[in-house]
Design an enzyme around this catalytic site. Structure first.
Site, PDB file in Angstrom:
ATOM      1  N   GLU A 134      -2.774  41.078 -35.472  1.00 22.92           N
ATOM      2  CA  GLU A 134      -4.107  40.650 -35.027  1.00 22.92           C
ATOM      3  C   GLU A 134      -4.025  39.884 -33.708  1.00 22.92           C
ATOM      4  O   GLU A 134      -4.823  40.079 -32.804  1.00 22.92           O
ATOM      5  CB  GLU A 134      -4.757  39.731 -36.068  1.00 22.92           C
ATOM      6  CG  GLU A 134      -5.026  40.372 -37.415  1.00 22.92           C
ATOM      7  CD  GLU A 134      -3.853  40.257 -38.372  1.00 22.92           C
ATOM      8  OE1 GLU A 134      -2.689  40.331 -37.915  1.00 22.92           O
ATOM      9  OE2 GLU A 134      -4.089  40.099 -39.579  1.00 22.92           O
ATOM     10  N   ASN A 171       2.470  43.935 -35.442  1.00 19.54           N
ATOM     11  CA  ASN A 171       3.236  42.698 -35.599  1.00 19.54           C
ATOM     12  C   ASN A 171       4.585  42.830 -34.894  1.00 19.54           C
ATOM     13  O   ASN A 171       5.172  43.918 -34.848  1.00 19.54           O
ATOM     14  CB  ASN A 171       3.369  42.271 -37.059  1.00 19.54           C
ATOM     15  CG  ASN A 171       3.948  43.331 -37.968  1.00 19.54           C
ATOM     16  OD1 ASN A 171       3.770  44.519 -37.722  1.00 19.54           O
ATOM     17  ND2 ASN A 171       4.622  42.908 -39.019  1.00 19.54           N
TER      18      ASN A 171
HETATM   19  N1  THU Z   1       1.522  39.794 -40.546  1.00 26.48           N
HETATM   20  C1  THU Z   1       0.577  40.298 -39.725  1.00 26.48           C
HETATM   21  O1  THU Z   1       0.887  40.980 -38.737  1.00 26.48           O
HETATM   22  N2  THU Z   1      -0.727  40.048 -40.014  1.00 26.48           N
HETATM   23  C2  THU Z   1      -1.158  39.353 -41.109  1.00 26.48           C
HETATM   24  O2  THU Z   1      -2.340  39.106 -41.243  1.00 26.48           O
HETATM   25  C3  THU Z   1      -0.178  38.913 -42.114  1.00 26.48           C
HETATM   26  C4  THU Z   1       1.238  38.944 -41.681  1.00 26.48           C
HETATM   27  C5  THU Z   1       2.928  40.105 -40.259  1.00 26.48           C
HETATM   28  C6  THU Z   1       3.711  38.965 -39.704  1.00 26.48           C
HETATM   29  C7  THU Z   1       5.114  39.319 -40.124  1.00 26.48           C
HETATM   30  O3  THU Z   1       5.676  40.182 -39.165  1.00 26.48           O
HETATM   31  C8  THU Z   1       4.935  40.091 -41.400  1.00 26.48           C
HETATM   32  O4  THU Z   1       3.579  40.481 -41.440  1.00 26.48           O
HETATM   33  C9  THU Z   1       5.289  39.279 -42.658  1.00 26.48           C
HETATM   34  O5  THU Z   1       4.658  38.048 -42.642  1.00 26.48           O
END
Ligand code: THU
Length: 295
Positions: free
Chosen positions: A220, A207
């Protein structure tokens, strides 16, 4: 060694090289060389027509092989004199025969076994090449010998597992290794992901947050855009690792992933914890996708 012609759509980019490697491995393990075979990759309809015309069997199948040599006393390794006699000075090869593979059936079987299309095409090539070398599965003994050779070949080309190129655990490990790359200074919720594509490649992501929060990209989607931008647009599975608690993909990611594999396997877990799996279809039922726009 293989002359591969593809009369169907969707042959993974890496499949021909993999099929060639498989064919070479069969010959090396059988102890023969200087041979060639013709492979046609077709759709279900075409293999059905060939099956009916050549064998009187009125249904599609995954693979057909038509040996040009009837080996005496066993398989090619037992009849090397024959191999020399069959040498064609024009091609410089001994022609073993024809192979026909249905890409539709291969795709179905790959999904069933949970591995990549390239691996399934590799396996079907091994099976067919062994038939051309005189292997068969009529009796239990013959079948065991053929299966043992198939296993050896798949080991030899590094596609040994029934589960495909990677197990869920291995895919998850790759996702986990991305946790340290997560750029999450605002939420401190670190996520890593790894996509497995139809041609057997994997693409990782993490992320990436932004001071303008809405600009944040989930792990993802990072992995998905890396795959698509490298030409891999069919996903078989995605593993998602979270540092604190296993997290299923957010709604936006479910929709984004759906484009590239409505039936993909989704594997989630937290670092060091158990894995949970679901299909994307389960996570996003009655979804909207590219097919809806073509209607
Ligand atoms: N996040 C993801 O990378 N994947 C998910 O399926 C849920 C949320 C990240 C986005 C953000 O950086 C952090 O988690 C909090 O929402």
């Amino acid at each position: 060694m293989l002359d591969i012609e593809c009369a169907a759509r969707g042959l993974p980019q890496d499949a021909p090289a993999l099929m060639e490697r498989v064919a070479k491995s069969v010959c090396r393990l059988e102890g023969i060389d200087g041979v060639g075979a013709y492979v046609r990759v077709v759709d279900d309809e075409a293999i059905h027509a060939i099956n009916r015309a050549e064998r009187g069997v009125d249904r599609p199948t995954d693979v057909l092989s038509f040996p040009s040599i009837a080996w005496r006393g066993g398989t090619a390794r037992d009849d090397r004199a024959r191999l020399r006699r069959e040498y064609d000075p024009e091609t410089g090869l001994c022609f073993l025969g024809d192979i026909v593979i249905s890409i539709d059936r291969a795709r179905e079987q790959a999904a069933e076994y949970g591995h990549s299309l390239a691996r399934e095409l590799g396996y079907l090539t091994a099976h067919a090449m062994l038939h051309l070398c005189g292997y068969d599965h009529m009796t239990d003994g013959d079948k065991a010998a053929m299966r043992a050779m198939e296993e050896k070949v798949m080991q030899d080309v590094s596609l040994p597992r029934e589960g495909g190129f990677l197990t869920d655990e291995e895919l998850f490990e790759r996702a986990e290794s991305m946790l340290e790359r997560a750029y999450a200074p605002y939420s401190r919720f670190r996520v890593g992901a790894c996509v497995l594509t139809e041609d057997g490649r994997t693409f990782t992501g993490c992320n990436i947050e932004n001071a303008s929060y809405g600009g944040t990209i989930c792990a993802e989607r990072t992995a998905a855009v890396k795959a698509v931008s490298e030409g891999a647009t069919k996903f078989i599975a995605i593993a998602i690792a979270a540092e604190q608690e296993a997290a299923w993909p957010c709604g936006l990611c479910r929709q984004f992933l759906r484009e590239f594999g409505p039936k993909m396997r989704v594997i989630v877990g937290k670092k060091g914890g158990p894995l949970y799996t679901a299909t994307l279809e389960e996570l996003l039922p009655r979804s909207f996708g590219p097919e809806d726009l073509l209607k």
